[in-house]
Design a protein around this motif. Structure first.
Motif, short mmCIF file in Angstrom:
data_model
loop_
_atom_site.label_atom_id
_atom_site.label_comp_id
_atom_site.label_asym_id
_atom_site.label_seq_id
_atom_site.Cartn_x
_atom_site.Cartn_y
_atom_site.Cartn_z
N LYS A 115 55.60 8.32 0.31
CA LYS A 115 54.86 7.05 0.36
C LYS A 115 54.53 6.55 -1.04
N GLU A 134 52.18 1.19 11.96
CA GLU A 134 51.13 2.20 11.79
C GLU A 134 51.83 3.54 11.97
N GLY A 152 51.26 6.79 12.23
CA GLY A 152 50.36 7.91 12.53
C GLY A 152 49.34 8.12 11.42
N GLU A 153 49.20 9.39 11.01
CA GLU A 153 48.19 9.74 10.01
C GLU A 153 48.52 9.16 8.63
N HIS A 154 49.76 8.64 8.43
CA HIS A 154 50.16 8.14 7.11
C HIS A 154 49.75 6.70 6.90
N GLY A 155 49.14 6.10 7.88
CA GLY A 155 48.63 4.74 7.72
C GLY A 155 49.71 3.70 7.85
N SER A 158 58.50 11.88 10.93
CA SER A 158 57.06 11.90 10.67
C SER A 158 56.31 12.66 11.76
N LEU A 161 56.12 11.80 14.96
CA LEU A 161 55.57 10.92 15.99
C LEU A 161 56.33 11.10 17.30
N ASN A 202 48.94 13.57 -1.25
CA ASN A 202 49.02 12.98 0.08
C ASN A 202 50.15 11.93 0.18
N ILE A 221 55.61 12.53 3.40
CA ILE A 221 55.59 12.32 4.85
C ILE A 221 56.30 13.46 5.56
N SER A 222 57.47 13.88 5.02
CA SER A 222 58.16 15.02 5.62
C SER A 222 59.12 15.68 4.64
#
Ligand SMILES: [Zn+2]
Ligand SMILES: [Zn+2]
Length: 978
Positions: free
Chosen positions: A223, A280, A282-285, A301, A303, A418, A421-422
């Motif tokens: 990200k 969106e 998930g947790e990555h915004g 990710s 999901l 942070n 992502i993967s």
């Protein structure tokens, strides 16, 4: 014409016939004969003699593009190239131009260095740089010998005594002076550029040294949070997009397989027309990802399902946005590039211009156009051993790590920030070094560049002043020059011309200008560029240089050599200008190479010439295609469809190969294979035998005293000359316009159809049977002599061996002068036949004869019919009666019966009117009749009279002479007077 029934006590009349006499052999025996002819040319110094005889103010210079000396063999493409050049030069020479041809060879470069390296026991490191260079030189020179032998065997005429070679000491010296001149003019700069790099052998790798092998790589999604919606450069952003992006923090997601290059990221690339989604994740915004790749990214990710699209926008809107580097205090600007696809990744490409050429050129492009004020840097923190140096902004934890190990460290850093992502690993085909067999990396290193922007417009303008053959070449080179980036001139190799720069040992300042280069050139001129690796800097500088920035006086030498395209690119100056006595003034009249040279030599020659003198180095550029097999497939050893020029020359001769070159339209790819060669061999033999017929039948003819004036020639004789002049003019036009393939069509048709099947067939009777000095016979010999003197010269550009072979069998006293004081020693010295407009018949006269030839077709059809009914054997057993059906009566009456008998090869020709026809059937039994397009009716009747035992014609006069009762009147005269 012996007759099995001739009684043995009768005279053998065959001996009284004038059959052709010549030593010119029917078979070429090219394998032995062509080399003999070439030795003759060399002994007689024919190239030099011909050149000396020309006016030096009237020049035509074809400048040779140098082939690489990486092999001693030549392939069929090289043969095509050299033959085309030779055809042009020979033609221009015959046209009276002073047309020198200096062959060139390109002796530096990677293919040579690589081939030599492979032969060294213990590998490259087992020898010194000087030893390596010596071996390269030896290898190149031995290949030169091989190639030269091949070129000579093709029959190429050139200054073989003094070719130009790019590894010549004087050439190298002049080359570095020219480079320094470009430096003085401000065209050269130093900058970073990513090159393939092998950290194990610690050296740059050329494309050719790369091999592919499976390799396990990382796969990460990362990200980059958007920093601001203010753009780095002017680009659209709709109000709607602006509003929705400003609601919450948003990140762009990239995918990469090389985590270690993350520290060098300065940009991301999107495609202007690709659609991107805000989702969106998930947790990555909130993240931006190409719509097409959303399902893949969602899966990686973790999901369960693909998230809903909150907003759609095009890449065009994203351009210019600025994101924050995930772990370094640095911006990452969104650019656009055409190479972005939605095949894999996220549709947003991580850009590290220090580690990838695509990235590098795209970023350079934006730096030039949109980011002039605040350009993006090229960051390359990995040293030659593949280890991270302590460079500004590089995380401490990777400093000192090998790049592959650093991959793992970067994963940790990304996690800490942070941004990851993967992460996965996967195996794919990856570039490896052919030397160390380990994976290679792209690494930005200091390189020398030529700033093409500084003179691009002049180069583009100059392209318009050049004649491009075929014309589409202009568009091709224009596009290439318009779009080419800077020219990277430096190479990290040993076998090349060194860049003559010096670095201050104290402060690193670089020193290169005309003065410094002239000191180096002085040494090179004496000792070649080997001196560069032999001596230290002071050997060249001799204390004459002081650092312009710190005042120190000790220096080191540049290690890079120049791109070989620069070597051959400056030959307009290092060869043509340096040898102006021999080669005249710039620009050269013609450059002639394969069409791939729009990218190569034509371009490097143009660019260097424009830098030095604001002018193109050539007036015209001709390009040819590649050679494919007969089915249009690429030739390759594995396919077994390679045509080796040496095999063709051994089996059929160089002239047959040359005839092939003059039979194909070279402007596109051309084809060659066994069937084509067989056909060409047959046509070659037919042309040869046409010439043999002429030379044999002018035996005994004295052109100086027996030439029959034009006005006294028969219509048919004049018609053949008329056709010769038309064919000659068409050939001149074809050669002037570089349309060599017309040579084959025109010459083949003229020799095989018009001469052999028509004229020769018809005049044989007069040549063989008429009295030796009979006027008609001399008239025909006049025509044969003149046509041979034209054809033997017209074939010189394409089939010089055959031309010389004819000349050497042409009896000395019969040789034409060609407007010279004496017949030349070699026919190569002879001028192009100047027959434009001469021998041309009045149009109505030519038309009348052509109508007669059409009638001949009808007669042949009638005779064929009679022959198939077994009514006649030979056509001489027949007489022809022609009944005009329309108004052509007068036309026929213009022509003598003799001409008609000759033309139809029959024993008699008569004209009949309507009322005679009835009577005809009574007196002479008609054995066949044929109607020709409503114009004539043709009757075949058995010839009256007896068969002449000498000429086999049936004549009433046979039996009238008691001394020769079996002869006709003509033959009686022939036998009793000669
Ligand atoms: Zn200094
Ligand atoms: Zn006769």
């Amino acid at each position: 014409m012996s007759d099995a029934n001739t009684p043995s006590n009768e005279i053998n009349y065959k001996e009284t016939l004038h059959l052709p006499i010549t030593t010119f052999p029917m078979r070429a025996g090219a394998a032995t004969r062509e080399p003999e002819i070439q030795a003759f040319w060399q002994d007689q110094k024919v190239y030099q003699k011909t050149l000396d005889a020309r006016d030096k103010s009237h020049t035509f210079v074809l400048h040779d593009g140098p082939p690489y000396l990486s092999s001693d063999k030549i392939h069929i493409g090289t043969a095509l190239n050299k033959i085309l050049k030779d055809v042009v030069v020979r033609y221009k020479t015959q046209r009276g131009y002073y047309a020198p041809y200096v062959p060139g060879y390109d002796g530096h470069g990677l293919p040579i260095e690589a081939a030599v390296e492979k032969k060294i026991k213990g590998g490259r490191k087992a020898v010194s740089e000087l030893e390596l260079r010596e071996k390269c030189r030896e290898f190149a020179m031995s290949n030169l010998e091989g190639q030269e032998t091949n070129f000579k065997r093709l029959g190429v005429q050139a200054n073989w005594e003094a070719p130009y070679i790019t590894i010549d000491a004087k050439f190298e010296a002049r080359q570095i002076e020219l480079f320094a001149e470009m430096v003085d003019k401000g065209f050269v700069f130093k900058g970073l550029k990513p090159v393939y790099w092998c950290p194990i052998s610690e050296s740059a790798m050329a494309e050719a040294e790369i091999e592919y092998a499976d390799h396990e790589s990382h796969s990460i999604y990362v990200k980059f949070p958007l920093k601001t919606l203010d753009k780095a450069f002017d680009a659209p952003l709709s109000d709607e997009t602006r509003a929705i992006l400003s609601e919450y923090p948003v990140s762009l997601v990239i995918w990469t397989t090389t985590p270690w290059t993350m520290a060098s990221n300065v940009a991301m690339a999107v495609h202007e027309r690709v659609e991107y989604a805000l989702v969106e994740l998930g947790e990555h915004g909130r993240c931006i990802i190409a719509v097409d790749l959303l399902p893949t990214v969602a899966k990686h990710s973790g999901l369960e399902k693909t998230p809903d699209i909150l907003h759609r926008m095009t890449g065009k809107e994203l351009r210019g946005l600025e994101a924050r580097h995930p772990f370094i205090d640095r911006r990452s600007v969104v650019l656009s590039a055409d190479f972005v696809t939605t095949d894999a990744g996220t549709g947003i490409v991580h850009m590290a211009p220090g580690h990838g050429p695509d990235d590098f050129f795209a970023v350079q492009g934006f730096n030039r156009s949109e980011l002039k004020e605040n350009p993006l840097p090229v960051i390359s923190p990995v040293n030659g051993r593949g280890i991270f140096d302590d460079v500004d902004g590089i995380p401490e934890s990777v400093v000192g790590q090998f790049y592959e190990k650093a991959n793992w460290t970067f994963l940790e850093i990304l996690k800490e920030h942070n941004a990851l992502i993967s992460h996965n690993t996967f195996t794919h085909s990856f570039p490896h070094s052919w030397r160390s067999h380990s994976p290679v990396i792209y690494r930005a290193t200091d390189q020398w560049f030529i700033n093409v922007d500084a003179f691009r417009q002049t180069a583009l303008d100059e392209i318009k002043n050049v004649q491009w053959v075929p014309a589409r070449g202009e568009t091709r080179i224009t596009t290439m020059v318009a779009n080419r980036p800077e020219w990277c001139i430096s190479r990290q190799r040993t076998w090349g011309v060194p860049i003559p720069a010096f670095y201050c040992e104290n402060c690193g300042e670089v020193h290169l200008d005309s003065k410094v280069a002239s000191w180096v050139a002085d040494v090179f001129r004496e000792e070649s560029s080997d001196a560069w690796v032999k001596y230290d800097a002071d050997h060249f500088l001799k204390g004459r240089l002081t650092c312009k920035s710190c005042g120190h006086t000790s220096f080191t030498k540049e290690k890079d050599v120049m791109d070989v395209w620069f070597d051959s690119g400056v030959t307009h100056t290092t060869v043509i200008e340096e040898r102006s006595d021999e080669l005249g003034n710039l620009p050269a009249d013609l450059y002639l190479e394969g069409s791939d040279q729009h990218r190569g030599w034509f371009q490097s020659s143009l660019l260097t010439s424009v830098m030095l003198r604001n002018k193109a180095p050539y007036k015209a550029v001709l390009t040819h295609g590649f050679v494919l097999d007969e089915n249009g497939r690429k030739m390759s050893k594995s396919q077994g469809n390679v045509v080796d020029p040496n095999t063709v020359m051994r089996e059929l001769g160089a002239d047959v190969l040359r005839l092939w070159v003059a039979s194909v339209d070279y402007t596109s790819d051309v084809r060659l294979g066994a069937n084509t060669l067989k056909q060409l061999g047959e046509i070659y033999r037919k042309i040869r035998n046409t010439c043999r017929f002429m030379i044999g039948n002018i035996a005994g003819f004295d052109p100086h005293t027996q030439t029959v004036p034009y006005e006294q020639l028969s219509t048919l004789d004049r018609y053949v000359l008329h056709r010769m002049s038309i064919v000659g003019e068409a050939l001149t036009d074809a050669f002037e316009n570089y349309e060599f393939h017309k040579f084959y069509q025109l010459l083949q048709n003229f020799c095989v159809v018009e001469l052999s099947s028509l004229y020769f067939d018809v005049v044989k009777d007069v040549l063989y049977c008429n009295p030796k000095n009979d006027h008609k016979r001399l008239a025909i010999q006049t025509v044969l002599h003149q046509i041979l003197s034209v054809i033997s010269r017209i074939i010189i550009p394409v089939m010089p061996h055959m031309a010389e072979d004819i000349w050497s069998h042409w009896p000395e006293e019969q040789k034409p002068l060609f407007g010279l004081a004496a017949p030349p020693t070699s026919i190569i010295e002879a001028p192009w036949p100047d027959i434009d407009g001469c021998w041309r018949m009045l149009p109505e006269e030519a038309k009348s004869l052509e109508a007669l030839l059409a009638l001949r077709e009808g007669v042949n059809a009638a005779l064929e019919q009679a022959r198939s009914n077994d009514d006649i054997g030979s056509s001489l057993e027949a007489s022809i009666l022609i009944q005009p059906l329309s108004s052509s009566w007068n036309f026929l009456k213009q022509h003598s019966v003799d001409l008609l008998e000759m033309l139809f090869l029959v024993s008699g020709v008569g004209l009949v009117q309507g009322q005679d026809v009835q009577q005809l059937y009574g007196e002479h039994p008609v054995v066949a009749e044929h109607e020709l397009e409503g114009e004539y009716r043709i009757y075949v009747v058995k010839a009256s009279g007896d068969k002449c035992q000498r000429c086999w014609q049936y004549k009433e006069t046979v039996g009238a002479y008691h001394d020769h009762p079996s002869l006709c009147m003509r033959c009686h005269t022939a036998v009793t007077t000669s």
